[in-house]
Design an enzyme around this catalytic site. Structure first.
Site, mmCIF file in Angstrom:
data_model
loop_
_atom_site.group_PDB
_atom_site.id
_atom_site.type_symbol
_atom_site.label_atom_id
_atom_site.label_comp_id
_atom_site.label_asym_id
_atom_site.label_seq_id
_atom_site.Cartn_x
_atom_site.Cartn_y
_atom_site.Cartn_z
ATOM 1 N N ASP A 27 -24.221 82.878 -67.424
ATOM 2 C CA ASP A 27 -24.545 84.173 -68.021
ATOM 3 C C ASP A 27 -24.722 84.041 -69.535
ATOM 4 O O ASP A 27 -23.909 83.420 -70.222
ATOM 5 C CB ASP A 27 -23.437 85.176 -67.718
ATOM 6 C CG ASP A 27 -23.227 85.384 -66.221
ATOM 7 O OD1 ASP A 27 -23.632 84.526 -65.432
ATOM 8 O OD2 ASP A 27 -22.631 86.408 -65.856
ATOM 9 N N HIS A 83 -25.815 93.045 -64.289
ATOM 10 C CA HIS A 83 -26.108 93.806 -65.506
ATOM 11 C C HIS A 83 -27.566 94.236 -65.561
ATOM 12 O O HIS A 83 -27.861 95.341 -66.064
ATOM 13 C CB HIS A 83 -25.700 93.004 -66.742
ATOM 14 C CG HIS A 83 -24.243 93.101 -67.023
ATOM 15 N ND1 HIS A 83 -23.706 93.948 -67.962
ATOM 16 C CD2 HIS A 83 -23.189 92.470 -66.442
ATOM 17 C CE1 HIS A 83 -22.385 93.837 -67.965
ATOM 18 N NE2 HIS A 83 -22.050 92.940 -67.053
#
Length: 266
Positions: A27, A83
């Site tokens: 990430d 996200h």
């Protein structure tokens, strides 16, 4: 470098990069400049190499707005993370999400942000490289919700799976973390390894064929540490790992750990 013809909307197939190296990273969380610093430090060739991201390229970062543009760069590919799904669904107000940057009124009519949302809607949930490596943000759906004994080939199961992004019916490929904590090691037929982001680990973590690359690369506001780590895997005759520790205050690399002991099955 484009997906192979037998790709679907939700599962993209790629060959290994024929012109340079093939990297996978955990990430990124909006840390655009720090990402470029880490890549430069390990010798990433922006003209020849390809970086596959495991999702969550925005939120909790130092430059979330610019991180949106990663999706437009020729050396960058990604699977959707939770996200990206949060932005598509407009669920931006929870404090832990770190998505407040996108709530500003002027962003509602910003063409770059609108284009980012459109691109997120087109992202695959899974990427399969060289017909051997699966990239998925959180978990394989068959590990979370189906009988493992019935899974003959993971690639085919992914092609038949009904992916979704409804936040109130959470898709395991975006959210699930149970496999890492399970006492059982499930068989993963039909692939060599599956790479995961999503769940922060202190270092690259390997459980049988499952490899977790999220080592907490995000703004010190959220990590509570000025030094944060980006982990990457380089695919080759063996899998080489790079964990790059970046001091966000001084914006410099303070350490690079390299591990290349994972030999690929023959």
């Amino acid at each position: 470098m484009q997906p192979l013809p037998h790709s679907t909307d939700k599962v993209h197939f790629y060959d290994l990069n024929p012109n340079g190296n093939t990297y996978i990273c955990g990430d990124i969380h909006g840390c655009y400049n720090e990402l470029l610093l880490a890549l430069t430090t390990i010798g990433f060739d922006f003209d020849r190499d390809i970086l596959f991201s495991l999702g969550d390229i925005v939120d909790r970062g130092t430059d979330d707005y610019r991180s949106m543009s990663l999706q437009t760069l020729p050396w960058f590919r990604q699977v959707i993370g939770n996200h990206e799904a949060l932005h598509v669904q407009g669920y931006l107000h929870h404090p832990s999400n770190g998505a407040f940057w996108a709530i500003e009124p002027e962003l509602r009519n910003d063409s770059n942000y609108s284009a980012f949302l459109d691109r997120c809607k087109q992202l695959p949930h899974a990427i399969i490289i060289d017909n051997r490596y699966v990239l998925i943000h959180a978990a394989l759906p068959m590990i979370s919700y189906s009988g493992l004994a019935e899974v003959v080939d993971i690639k085919q199961t992914l092609l038949e799976y009904d992916f979704y992004t409804d936040l109130f019916r959470p898709d395991p490929t975006l959210w699930d973390i149970h496999y890492l904590h399970s006492p059982n090691v499930a068989p993963l037929p039909g692939i060599d390894y599956v790479f995961h982001g999503h769940y922060i680990q202190p270092q690259v973590t390997i459980k049988d064929k499952a490899i977790y690359l999220d080592t907490g690369f995000m703004s010190p506001v959220f990590s509570k540490s000025s030094v944060n780590k980006l982990s990457l895997a380089l695919l080759g005759d063996s899998i080489t790992y790079f964990t790059v520790s970046v001091d966000f205050g001084y914006r410099k690399v303070v350490n690079v750990d390299i591990n290349n002991t994972l030999i690929l099955p023959t």
